[in-house]
Design an enzyme around this catalytic site. Sequence first.
Site, PDB file in Angstrom:
ATOM      1  N   LYS A   1       0.066   4.294  -0.204  1.00 30.63           N
ATOM      2  CA  LYS A   1      -0.559   5.482   0.401  1.00 30.63           C
ATOM      3  C   LYS A   1      -0.351   6.702  -0.519  1.00 30.63           C
ATOM      4  CE  LYS A   1       0.047   3.291   4.822  1.00 30.63           C
ATOM      5  NZ  LYS A   1       0.161   3.407   6.273  1.00 30.63           N
TER       6      LYS A   1
ATOM      7  N   GLY B   1       3.024   2.529  10.727  1.00 32.70           N
ATOM      8  CA  GLY B   1       3.977   3.613  10.507  1.00 32.70           C
ATOM      9  C   GLY B   1       4.765   4.016  11.746  1.00 32.70           C
TER      10      GLY B   1
ATOM     11  N   ASN C   1       0.858  -1.192   0.000  1.00 27.67           N
ATOM     12  CA  ASN C   1       0.000   0.000   0.000  1.00 27.67           C
ATOM     13  C   ASN C   1       0.892   1.241   0.000  1.00 27.67           C
ATOM     14  OD1 ASN C   1      -1.794   2.069   0.595  1.00 27.67           O
ATOM     15  ND2 ASN C   1      -2.185   1.396   2.708  1.00 27.67           N
TER      16      ASN C   1
ATOM     17  N   SER D   1       4.033  -1.782  10.415  1.00 27.63           N
ATOM     18  CA  SER D   1       5.478  -1.841  10.591  1.00 27.63           C
ATOM     19  C   SER D   1       6.064  -3.214  10.259  1.00 27.63           C
ATOM     20  CB  SER D   1       5.874  -1.400  12.002  1.00 27.63           C
ATOM     21  OG  SER D   1       5.499  -0.041  12.197  1.00 27.63           O
TER      22      SER D   1
ATOM     23  N   GLU E   1      -4.735  -4.730  11.162  1.00 26.71           N
ATOM     24  CA  GLU E   1      -3.719  -3.688  11.268  1.00 26.71           C
ATOM     25  C   GLU E   1      -3.913  -2.922  12.570  1.00 26.71           C
ATOM     26  OE1 GLU E   1      -2.092  -2.660   7.122  1.00 26.71           O
ATOM     27  OE2 GLU E   1      -3.745  -1.316   7.528  1.00 26.71           O
TER      28      GLU E   1
ATOM     29  N   GLU F   1      -6.441   4.898   8.310  1.00 28.59           N
ATOM     30  CA  GLU F   1      -6.264   6.310   7.928  1.00 28.59           C
ATOM     31  C   GLU F   1      -7.544   6.874   7.318  1.00 28.59           C
ATOM     32  OE1 GLU F   1      -2.702   5.607   5.662  1.00 28.59           O
ATOM     33  OE2 GLU F   1      -1.669   5.107   7.532  1.00 28.59           O
TER      34      GLU F   1
ATOM     35  N   HIS G   1      -9.235   1.215   5.670  1.00 29.45           N
ATOM     36  CA  HIS G   1      -7.921   1.456   6.281  1.00 29.45           C
ATOM     37  C   HIS G   1      -8.086   2.449   7.437  1.00 29.45           C
ATOM     38  CE1 HIS G   1      -3.802   2.724   6.854  1.00 29.45           C
ATOM     39  NE2 HIS G   1      -3.450   1.616   6.238  1.00 29.45           N
TER      40      HIS G   1
HETATM   41  P1  PGA Z   1       3.206   0.476   7.597  1.00 30.15           P
HETATM   42  O1  PGA Z   1       1.688   0.634   7.081  1.00 30.15           O
HETATM   43  O2  PGA Z   1       3.724  -0.810   7.005  1.00 30.15           O
HETATM   44  O3  PGA Z   1       3.918   1.675   7.051  1.00 30.15           O
HETATM   45  O4  PGA Z   1       3.164   0.428   9.066  1.00 30.15           O
HETATM   46  C1  PGA Z   1       0.853  -0.466   6.957  1.00 30.15           C
HETATM   47  C2  PGA Z   1      -0.478  -0.031   6.420  1.00 30.15           C
HETATM   48  O5  PGA Z   1      -0.935   1.050   6.802  1.00 30.15           O
HETATM   49  O6  PGA Z   1      -1.097  -0.735   5.605  1.00 30.15           O
END
Ligand code: PGA
Length: 253
Positions: free
Chosen positions: A11, A176, A9, A216, A170, A100, A98
Amino acid sequence: MRKKIVAGNWKMNKNYSDGLKLASEIINIVNDEVTGDVITILIPSYIHLNSVSKLLEGNNKIFLGAQNCSFEEKGAYTGEISADMLRSCGVKYIIIGHSERRKYFYEDDKLLAKKISIVLKNELIPIFCCGELLQEREQQMHFDVVAQQLEKSLFNLDSDGIKKVIIAYEPVWAIGTGVNANLEQAQEMHAYIRGTMEKKFGKAIAENIPILYGGSCTAANASSLFSAEDVDGGLIGGASLKSREFVDIIKSI
Ligand code: PGA
């Protein structure tokens, strides 16, 4: 045997040319080095989809995904992109829910249920994200929070619908942050998710739902996370922006 899946992803990262460069690099390395049945999904931004789709023509290891879609079919929704539009660009998978999107765009469970049905209606595959906040885990509410998310957005599906869904666990505190869930935490929650799906849809269906881990996940921790019985792959954010590392994650499955 459940499918093994690693999805990247991106983003809101990479302009048009940098995105195409990254996609080409990943495609080349995957073609050269990845063997076996793992499905790789590239999930760049909307602006890259059509071009990356052309790079993927005839590729049977790597598929295209989108990060979101509209809850409506079509019409006067300025700035939105429909599932049908995405499918017409070669998209096969769409991330729904997601954290976010839940946080910054106020997407709630009811809206996400609507998006899931639009995605399925357009014969696309939703990657449905669930996961708890840090304070919810600290208060021992993480199982309840995830169960509610599953119930409110997926439990209205019939058995044909649910069979197409991929779930991504997640934990929000891991996204992140550089702090991933450890093997035990991931396995415990993935088994719980599978158990929750089993109670509603039965064992045969629950056993076949791919449940990905995200948060992460890196080349350094992927082998450990993917060794958990109920972890069927990963949804990778930051580490999917580096071609070498992303492919190393794919290879560690
Ligand atoms: P990250 O994000 O691997 O940067 O922690 C995962 C995600 O949001 O799908």
